[in-house]
Design an enzyme around this catalytic site. Structure first.
Site, PDB file in Angstrom:
ATOM      1  CB  CYS A 130      -8.790  -6.880 -12.583  1.00 62.73           C
ATOM      2  SG  CYS A 130      -9.708  -6.572 -11.055  1.00 62.73           S
ATOM      3  CB  CYS A 135     -11.949  -8.705 -11.886  1.00 61.28           C
ATOM      4  SG  CYS A 135     -11.828  -6.920 -11.650  1.00 61.28           S
ATOM      5  CG  ASP A 136     -10.860 -11.743 -14.203  1.00 62.66           C
ATOM      6  OD1 ASP A 136     -12.094 -11.766 -14.116  1.00 62.66           O
ATOM      7  OD2 ASP A 136     -10.246 -10.982 -14.968  1.00 62.66           O
TER       8      ASP A 136
END
Length: 328
Positions: free
Chosen positions: A135, A138-139
């Protein structure tokens, strides 16, 4: 059998939020945790984009907080894995490893699991925060100024690559063929971006790591490079990167349903637009199990709220309390 007004299958942001709202509606929900309590966030080292935590919070910590909140409000959470669900009878029957439960309303919040590359080490490093992720939203922030790679050839892979150009020094798109499955518009955007390099006809054969001491006496494995193999002649090469984003798709966790609910071509459950209602009355789906677009903790939590509200309204209209509820 143990009967409940409402059963929630799965945890994570969607399941826990549904449990919080159902508890506040005095529905005494039963939550069946499943094989991975807390869902995908339990393998995310740091969450910086969930509102209310200005300094960020570890993924497992966020799930612990949600779980504790659901318990405080009256939800019952049991470590059960669902084997099957019979949705064509009333009350509905949920079969677990230790026995059967019946319910009037059912919320499915089983999420989706990232597809990995099948080399073992990628999933291991992904779970440990070792430089592998599924993701970018997300990261991606954690790879500011670093060299990263994205594996895949569809719209998701190119979206991930384009998003990562905001942070990374350079993005390497690794694809096992010489053509992409992505839409023409997405391909044109990616190919026009000078921060993206395409590596055609390449498959990831293995990952090289290095040991990094994040704190005194606590060394961890971090990604150092990808070992690539040419899909035409098998010739090897090495691509040095500090981050790998696997974008070869997600698999909704719906095997236990055995096709009892309609799904799209990728297996995501279908819900009525603007709601969490499935085509089966009294069955609601929330979180990543029905969301192939956003797949974020905040959107999962929002749909968990929707599922609990939808279920409470459906119960009040069609199935008012009439029987005693037995407990485990």
């Amino acid at each position: 059998m143990n009967h409940r007004r409402i059963i929630i299958i799965g945890t994570g942001p969607a399941g826990y939020t549904a449990a919080i709202y159902a508890s506040r509606a005095n529905l005494a929900p039963l939550v069946l945790e499943g094989a991975q309590p807390g869902g995908q966030l339990t393998i995310t080292t740091e969450v910086e984009n969930y509102p209310g935590f200005r300094e960020g919070i570890p993924g497992p910590g966020l799930m612990d907080e949600m779980r504790a909140q659901a318990l405080r409000l009256g939800a019952e959470i049991v470590p059960e894995t669902v084997l099957s669900a019979h949705l064509d009878v009333r009350p509905m029957v949920v079969v677990t490893e230790s026995g059967d439960y019946t319910c009037d309303a059912l919320v499915i919040a089983t999420g989706a699991s990232a597809k990995w590359l099948g080399i073992g080490k990628d999933e291991e490093l992904g779970r440990r925060g070792g430089g592998v992720s599924a993701c970018a939203t997300c990261d991606g922030f954690f790879y500011r100024g670093k060299e990263v790679a994205v594996v895949g050839g569809g719209d998701t892979a190119l979206e991930e690559a384009l998003y990562l150009t905001r942070f990374a020094r350079h993005v390497h798109l690794v694809h096992r063929r010489d053509t992409l499955r992505a839409s023409k518009a997405m391909q044109e955007r990616a190919k026009a971006n000078p921060k993206i390099t395409f590596h055609w006809n390449q498959a990831v054969a293995d990952l090289e790591t290095r040991r990094v001491e994040t704190s005194p006496g606590n060394p961890v494995e971090k990604l150092r490079a990808l070992r690539l193999k040419d899909t035409r002649d098998g010739s090897p090469s090495l691509l040095e990167v500090e981050g790998l984003f696997v974008a070869v798709g997600h698999r909704p966790n719906t095997a236990f349903l055995r096709g009892a609910l309609p799904a799209d071509e990728n297996g995501y459950l279908l819900v009525e637009k603007g709601s969490t209602r499935t085509p089966v009355p009294g069955v609601f789906a929330c979180g990543d199990v029905q969301d192939s677009t956003y797949r974020q903790a905040i959107t999962a939590a929002g749909s968990g709220c929707m599922a609990a509200v939808d279920a409470e309204r459906w119960l009040s209209e069609t199935c008012p309390p009439s029987r005693e509820t037995s407990h485990v």
